[in-house]
Write a protein that holds these residues in place. Structure first.
Motif, short mmCIF file in Angstrom:
data_model
loop_
_atom_site.label_atom_id
_atom_site.label_comp_id
_atom_site.label_asym_id
_atom_site.label_seq_id
_atom_site.Cartn_x
_atom_site.Cartn_y
_atom_site.Cartn_z
N ASN A 124 -8.12 -3.47 14.45
CA ASN A 124 -7.43 -3.34 13.16
C ASN A 124 -8.17 -2.36 12.24
O ASN A 124 -8.56 -2.71 11.12
N PRO A 125 -8.36 -1.10 12.69
CA PRO A 125 -9.12 -0.12 11.89
C PRO A 125 -8.30 0.44 10.73
O PRO A 125 -7.07 0.35 10.72
N LYS A 126 -9.00 1.06 9.77
CA LYS A 126 -8.33 1.71 8.65
C LYS A 126 -8.15 3.21 8.90
O LYS A 126 -7.24 3.84 8.37
N LEU A 127 -9.04 3.80 9.68
CA LEU A 127 -8.96 5.21 10.08
C LEU A 127 -8.96 6.18 8.90
O LEU A 127 -8.48 7.30 9.01
N ASN A 128 -9.50 5.75 7.78
CA ASN A 128 -9.54 6.64 6.61
C ASN A 128 -10.97 7.08 6.33
O ASN A 128 -11.94 6.56 6.89
N CYS A 129 -11.11 8.07 5.45
CA CYS A 129 -12.43 8.53 5.03
C CYS A 129 -12.83 7.72 3.81
O CYS A 129 -12.12 7.71 2.80
N ARG A 130 -13.97 7.04 3.90
CA ARG A 130 -14.40 6.19 2.79
C ARG A 130 -15.69 6.69 2.14
O ARG A 130 -16.46 5.92 1.58
N LEU A 131 -15.92 8.02 2.24
CA LEU A 131 -17.02 8.63 1.51
C LEU A 131 -16.57 8.85 0.07
O LEU A 131 -15.46 9.29 -0.19
N GLU A 132 -17.46 8.53 -0.86
CA GLU A 132 -17.11 8.61 -2.27
C GLU A 132 -16.60 10.00 -2.66
O GLU A 132 -17.23 11.01 -2.37
N GLY A 133 -15.42 10.03 -3.26
CA GLY A 133 -14.83 11.29 -3.72
C GLY A 133 -14.02 12.02 -2.67
O GLY A 133 -13.37 13.03 -2.98
N LEU A 134 -14.05 11.55 -1.41
CA LEU A 134 -13.36 12.26 -0.33
C LEU A 134 -12.20 11.45 0.27
O LEU A 134 -11.64 11.86 1.29
N ASN A 135 -11.86 10.34 -0.36
CA ASN A 135 -10.81 9.45 0.16
C ASN A 135 -9.49 10.19 0.37
O ASN A 135 -8.76 9.93 1.32
N LYS A 136 -9.18 11.12 -0.53
CA LYS A 136 -7.89 11.82 -0.46
C LYS A 136 -7.82 12.77 0.74
O LYS A 136 -6.74 13.29 1.05
N PHE A 137 -8.96 12.99 1.41
CA PHE A 137 -8.97 13.86 2.59
C PHE A 137 -8.89 13.07 3.89
O PHE A 137 -9.24 13.57 4.95
N SER A 138 -8.44 11.81 3.82
CA SER A 138 -8.30 11.00 5.03
C SER A 138 -7.32 11.66 5.99
O SER A 138 -6.29 12.21 5.55
N PRO A 139 -7.61 11.62 7.30
CA PRO A 139 -6.74 12.31 8.26
C PRO A 139 -5.43 11.57 8.52
O PRO A 139 -5.31 10.38 8.24
N LYS A 140 -4.48 12.31 9.06
CA LYS A 140 -3.21 11.71 9.50
C LYS A 140 -3.50 10.84 10.71
O LYS A 140 -4.29 11.22 11.58
N ARG A 141 -2.88 9.67 10.80
CA ARG A 141 -3.13 8.73 11.91
C ARG A 141 -2.17 9.01 13.06
O ARG A 141 -0.95 9.00 12.87
N ILE A 142 -2.70 9.26 14.24
CA ILE A 142 -1.91 9.49 15.45
C ILE A 142 -2.16 8.33 16.40
O ILE A 142 -3.29 8.10 16.83
N ILE A 143 -1.10 7.58 16.74
CA ILE A 143 -1.25 6.40 17.58
C ILE A 143 -0.51 6.60 18.90
O ILE A 143 0.65 7.02 18.91
N LEU A 144 -1.19 6.31 20.02
CA LEU A 144 -0.55 6.32 21.33
C LEU A 144 -0.16 4.88 21.66
O LEU A 144 -1.03 4.03 21.88
N ASP A 145 1.13 4.61 21.65
CA ASP A 145 1.61 3.22 21.81
C ASP A 145 2.82 3.22 22.72
O ASP A 145 3.95 3.42 22.29
N ARG A 146 2.58 3.00 24.00
CA ARG A 146 3.60 3.18 25.03
C ARG A 146 4.90 2.41 24.72
O ARG A 146 5.99 2.96 24.80
N ASN A 147 4.80 1.14 24.35
CA ASN A 147 5.99 0.32 24.14
C ASN A 147 6.17 -0.13 22.69
O ASN A 147 6.85 -1.12 22.43
N LEU A 148 5.55 0.58 21.76
CA LEU A 148 5.58 0.23 20.33
C LEU A 148 5.16 -1.22 20.11
O LEU A 148 5.91 -2.04 19.60
N GLU A 149 3.91 -1.50 20.52
CA GLU A 149 3.36 -2.84 20.39
C GLU A 149 2.34 -2.95 19.26
O GLU A 149 1.61 -3.94 19.17
N THR A 150 2.27 -1.93 18.40
CA THR A 150 1.37 -1.97 17.25
C THR A 150 1.69 -3.20 16.41
O THR A 150 2.86 -3.45 16.07
#
Length: 198
Positions: A40-66
């Motif tokens: 259950n990760p957040k996958l965001n950037c949590r460095l102070e002042g850099l939160n807005k530069f968090s990357p786009k999340r790409i998920i590989l989910d064969r049967n949409l089981e997220t």
């Protein structure tokens, strides 16, 4: 090993900060649904002042089981989340699309996603720097197919137990054998060692 039950954190706080720096440096971040549902990760950037530069999340989910109660699903929208899937029920697709998630159907090679094809699709969508925080299976596939430019190997001082459910890091020898161009990254903090393979 890369996992041992009941051990929540393996790397130290300084290594974690380096990971967040890598997230800041890349515009996209890929994981599998297996890792998502387990950690259950957040996958965001949590460095102070850099939160807005968090990357786009790409998920590989064969049967949409997220999992629908995961942080990624709850915070997903059309700008920050792409899920590659292979097959699923129409009502499940509608549920994901209602969240605004971009769904892209992708083909399989045997039991695995065709990662090369996915990378091409991501390029067309504007993704230029992809960070993969994969588990053993996804990372092994990328190493075997030579689909990376840089591989950061974290080696932590903590010992993990084999007396509980655990996961081996199964391709370390292959990485060391086939990628001789490497560099030790000295953080000057903590006990973890980071090796950069190119």
């Amino acid at each position: 090993m890369i996992y041992s039950k009941d051990t929540k954190r393996i790397s130290d706080i300084h290594t974690d900060k380096f990971t967040h720096f890598l997230r800041y440096k890349n515009d996209s971040l890929m994981i599998s649904s297996k890792t998502l549902n387990k950690d259950n990760p957040k996958l965001n950037c949590r460095l102070e002042g850099l939160n807005k530069f968090s990357p786009k999340r790409i998920i590989l989910d064969r049967n949409l089981e997220t999992k629908k109660n995961s942080y990624i699903f709850k915070t997903a929208n059309k700008k920050n989340t792409i899920i590659f899937y292979h097959n699923t029920k129409t009502k499940v697709k509608l549920m994901f699309k209602k969240k605004g998630i971009t769904l892209i159907k992708a083909k399989l090679n045997k039991d695995n996603f065709d990662i090369k094809s996915i990378l091409k699709k991501l390029y067309v969508l504007g993704c230029r720097n992809l960070l993969v925080e994969g588990g053993n299976d996804l990372s092994k596939h990328i190493v075997k197919k030579r689909l990376f430019n840089e591989f950061y190997l974290y080696k932590c001082a903590k010992s993990l137990s084999k007396s509980v459910n655990y996961k081996e890091f199964s391709f370390l020898n292959e990485l060391k054998k086939n990628y001789k161009n490497k560099l030790k990254i000295n953080k000057k903090l903590g006990k973890d060692v980071i090796t950069l393979y190119k």
